[in-house]
Design a protein around this motif. Structure first.
Motif, PDB file in Angstrom:
ATOM      1  N   SER A  33      -6.194  -8.395   7.391  1.00 38.77           N
ATOM      2  CA  SER A  33      -7.155  -9.314   6.777  1.00 38.77           C
ATOM      3  C   SER A  33      -7.531  -8.887   5.368  1.00 38.77           C
ATOM      4  CB  SER A  33      -8.438  -9.362   7.615  1.00 38.77           C
ATOM      5  OG  SER A  33      -8.182  -9.862   8.889  1.00 38.77           O
ATOM      6  N   ASP A  34      -7.320  -7.636   5.075  1.00 45.44           N
ATOM      7  CA  ASP A  34      -7.746  -7.058   3.802  1.00 45.44           C
ATOM      8  C   ASP A  34      -6.756  -7.388   2.692  1.00 45.44           C
ATOM      9  OD1 ASP A  34      -9.184  -5.565   1.998  1.00 45.44           O
ATOM     10  OD2 ASP A  34      -9.343  -3.829   3.317  1.00 45.44           O
ATOM     11  N   ARG A  35      -7.281  -7.674   1.537  1.00 41.25           N
ATOM     12  CA  ARG A  35      -6.451  -7.880   0.344  1.00 41.25           C
ATOM     13  C   ARG A  35      -7.042  -7.037  -0.770  1.00 41.25           C
ATOM     14  NH1 ARG A  35      -6.769 -14.185   1.220  1.00 41.25           N
ATOM     15  NH2 ARG A  35      -5.373 -14.346   2.987  1.00 41.25           N
ATOM     16  N   PRO A  36      -6.725  -5.752  -0.793  1.00 42.29           N
ATOM     17  CA  PRO A  36      -7.344  -4.869  -1.789  1.00 42.29           C
ATOM     18  C   PRO A  36      -6.912  -5.225  -3.207  1.00 42.29           C
ATOM     19  CG  PRO A  36      -5.625  -3.716  -0.593  1.00 42.29           C
ATOM     20  CD  PRO A  36      -5.778  -5.059   0.058  1.00 42.29           C
ATOM     21  N   ALA A  37      -7.803  -4.936  -4.121  1.00 45.02           N
ATOM     22  CA  ALA A  37      -7.499  -5.185  -5.529  1.00 45.02           C
ATOM     23  C   ALA A  37      -6.335  -4.303  -5.961  1.00 45.02           C
ATOM     24  CB  ALA A  37      -8.727  -4.898  -6.378  1.00 45.02           C
ATOM     25  N   PRO A  38      -5.454  -4.833  -6.788  1.00 48.44           N
ATOM     26  CA  PRO A  38      -4.314  -4.032  -7.236  1.00 48.44           C
ATOM     27  C   PRO A  38      -4.740  -2.944  -8.221  1.00 48.44           C
ATOM     28  CG  PRO A  38      -4.337  -6.160  -8.346  1.00 48.44           C
ATOM     29  CD  PRO A  38      -5.451  -6.185  -7.331  1.00 48.44           C
ATOM     30  N   GLY A  39      -3.919  -1.936  -8.303  1.00 47.61           N
ATOM     31  CA  GLY A  39      -4.101  -0.929  -9.335  1.00 47.61           C
ATOM     32  C   GLY A  39      -4.956   0.253  -8.981  1.00 47.61           C
ATOM     33  N   GLY A  40      -5.473   0.323  -7.793  1.00 46.73           N
ATOM     34  CA  GLY A  40      -6.304   1.463  -7.439  1.00 46.73           C
ATOM     35  C   GLY A  40      -5.819   2.105  -6.165  1.00 46.73           C
ATOM     36  N   PRO A  41      -6.388   3.255  -5.835  1.00 45.48           N
ATOM     37  CA  PRO A  41      -5.967   3.931  -4.605  1.00 45.48           C
ATOM     38  C   PRO A  41      -6.410   3.157  -3.375  1.00 45.48           C
ATOM     39  CG  PRO A  41      -7.871   5.030  -5.562  1.00 45.48           C
ATOM     40  CD  PRO A  41      -7.447   3.959  -6.533  1.00 45.48           C
ATOM     41  N   GLY A  46      -3.585   4.835   9.045  1.00 43.72           N
ATOM     42  CA  GLY A  46      -3.528   5.764  10.164  1.00 43.72           C
ATOM     43  C   GLY A  46      -4.219   7.094   9.928  1.00 43.72           C
ATOM     44  N   ALA A  47      -4.855   7.269   8.770  1.00 41.21           N
ATOM     45  CA  ALA A  47      -5.553   8.525   8.486  1.00 41.21           C
ATOM     46  C   ALA A  47      -7.052   8.333   8.677  1.00 41.21           C
ATOM     47  CB  ALA A  47      -5.270   8.986   7.064  1.00 41.21           C
ATOM     48  N   ALA A  48      -7.710   9.349   9.181  1.00 36.73           N
ATOM     49  CA  ALA A  48      -9.155   9.307   9.342  1.00 36.73           C
ATOM     50  C   ALA A  48      -9.813   9.224   7.971  1.00 36.73           C
ATOM     51  CB  ALA A  48      -9.632  10.555  10.079  1.00 36.73           C
ATOM     52  N   PRO A  49     -10.908   8.486   7.847  1.00 39.45           N
ATOM     53  CA  PRO A  49     -11.577   8.355   6.554  1.00 39.45           C
ATOM     54  C   PRO A  49     -11.922   9.693   5.894  1.00 39.45           C
ATOM     55  CG  PRO A  49     -12.446   6.737   8.072  1.00 39.45           C
ATOM     56  CD  PRO A  49     -11.516   7.623   8.863  1.00 39.45           C
ATOM     57  N   MET A  50     -12.176  10.714   6.682  1.00 38.66           N
ATOM     58  CA  MET A  50     -12.484  12.018   6.096  1.00 38.66           C
ATOM     59  C   MET A  50     -11.276  12.606   5.375  1.00 38.66           C
ATOM     60  SD  MET A  50     -14.940  13.598   9.038  1.00 38.66           S
ATOM     61  CE  MET A  50     -15.370  15.038   8.080  1.00 38.66           C
ATOM     62  N   GLN A  51     -10.064  12.107   5.659  1.00 37.89           N
ATOM     63  CA  GLN A  51      -8.851  12.610   5.022  1.00 37.89           C
ATOM     64  C   GLN A  51      -8.457  11.793   3.789  1.00 37.89           C
ATOM     65  OE1 GLN A  51      -6.224  12.390   8.383  1.00 37.89           O
ATOM     66  NE2 GLN A  51      -6.723  14.464   9.050  1.00 37.89           N
ATOM     67  N   TRP A  52      -9.174  10.721   3.497  1.00 33.86           N
ATOM     68  CA  TRP A  52      -8.855   9.899   2.333  1.00 33.86           C
ATOM     69  C   TRP A  52      -9.253  10.627   1.059  1.00 33.86           C
ATOM     70  CZ3 TRP A  52     -11.460   4.645   3.951  1.00 33.86           C
ATOM     71  CH2 TRP A  52     -10.828   4.149   5.088  1.00 33.86           C
ATOM     72  N   SER A  53      -8.622  10.289  -0.023  1.00 37.37           N
ATOM     73  CA  SER A  53      -9.002  10.870  -1.313  1.00 37.37           C
ATOM     74  C   SER A  53     -10.392  10.367  -1.696  1.00 37.37           C
ATOM     75  CB  SER A  53      -8.003  10.459  -2.399  1.00 37.37           C
ATOM     76  OG  SER A  53      -8.174   9.101  -2.740  1.00 37.37           O
ATOM     77  N   PRO A  54     -11.118  11.109  -2.507  1.00 31.06           N
ATOM     78  CA  PRO A  54     -12.444  10.646  -2.939  1.00 31.06           C
ATOM     79  C   PRO A  54     -12.387   9.280  -3.637  1.00 31.06           C
ATOM     80  CG  PRO A  54     -12.186  12.964  -3.445  1.00 31.06           C
ATOM     81  CD  PRO A  54     -10.843  12.476  -2.970  1.00 31.06           C
ATOM     82  N   ASP A  55     -11.351   9.052  -4.448  1.00 31.07           N
ATOM     83  CA  ASP A  55     -11.225   7.759  -5.125  1.00 31.07           C
ATOM     84  C   ASP A  55     -11.003   6.622  -4.140  1.00 31.07           C
ATOM     85  OD1 ASP A  55     -11.572   8.946  -7.573  1.00 31.07           O
ATOM     86  OD2 ASP A  55      -9.438   8.964  -8.082  1.00 31.07           O
ATOM     87  N   ALA A  56     -10.156   6.847  -3.137  1.00 31.16           N
ATOM     88  CA  ALA A  56      -9.894   5.811  -2.137  1.00 31.16           C
ATOM     89  C   ALA A  56     -11.160   5.511  -1.339  1.00 31.16           C
ATOM     90  CB  ALA A  56      -8.759   6.232  -1.213  1.00 31.16           C
ATOM     91  N   LYS A  57     -11.895   6.552  -0.947  1.00 30.02           N
ATOM     92  CA  LYS A  57     -13.150   6.345  -0.222  1.00 30.02           C
ATOM     93  C   LYS A  57     -14.136   5.536  -1.058  1.00 30.02           C
ATOM     94  CE  LYS A  57     -13.267  10.741   2.146  1.00 30.02           C
ATOM     95  NZ  LYS A  57     -14.049  11.948   2.384  1.00 30.02           N
TER      96      LYS A  57
END
Length: 176
Positions: A33-41, A46-57
């Protein structure tokens, strides 16, 4: 499994890590359902949110505020012209719900109280869509009922989880 859990409850008290696994699965299932904006992380699938990069979070979670505004604006339009806006409102509301649930899941033991109304509102919107467009809307309603069923399961509310799951099966024309 849900029938047994609804009848007897959980046999073992867990540390709560199951909700973290649920958040990963919810993020994964919500990606359609998600359509993230292009150009960013983007968050890794399949990764837990705690494992995401700070920018992606930051990008993922900070977008909740803009999504809330967009959902509120679109709600008025969907009331006036459901043919044009109701399906998009349901989609955007699901994105907001998933992001909010994943955000609150690891921040407080009260996460269920923080997002319950979003899941309930999503089911209400999907019911409207199902009445307006029985073919596509009914499939969407089933998906959103399953989302809420998994939320109830993560919150150890097994009776409501089973009820939602059974309703979803009924929407899909399957015996339960």
């Amino acid at each position: 499994m849900l029938t047994e859990l609804a009848d007897t409850g959980e046999r073992k008290s867990w540390s709560g890590y199951q909700a973290s696994f649920w958040a990963v699965l919810l993020t994964f299932s919500g990606a359609e359902s998600d359509r993230p904006a292009p150009g960013g992380p983007r968050p890794p699938s399949g990764a837990a949110p705690m494992q995401w990069s700070p920018d992606a979070k930051r990008r993922y979670f900070d977008s909740r505020h803009a999504l809330r505004e967009e959902v509120d604006t679109l709600a008025a339009r969907a009331t006036e012209d459901p043919d044009q806006h109701l399906a998009e409102l349901v989609r955007l509301h699901r994105v907001l719900t998933v992001r909010s649930a994943v955000y609150w899941e690891n921040r407080t033991h009260l996460f269920a109280e923080r997002v319950r109304s979003l899941f309930d509102d999503g089911v209400g919107l999907a019911r409207r869509l199902s009445q307006h467009d029985p073919t596509d809307g009914t499939r969407t309603l089933a998906r959103i009922l399953i989302d809420r069923s998994t939320f109830h399961t993560a919150a150890c509310e097994f009776g409501p989880a089973l009820d939602d799951f059974r309703q979803a099966l009924s929407c899909l024309g399957e015996a339960n």
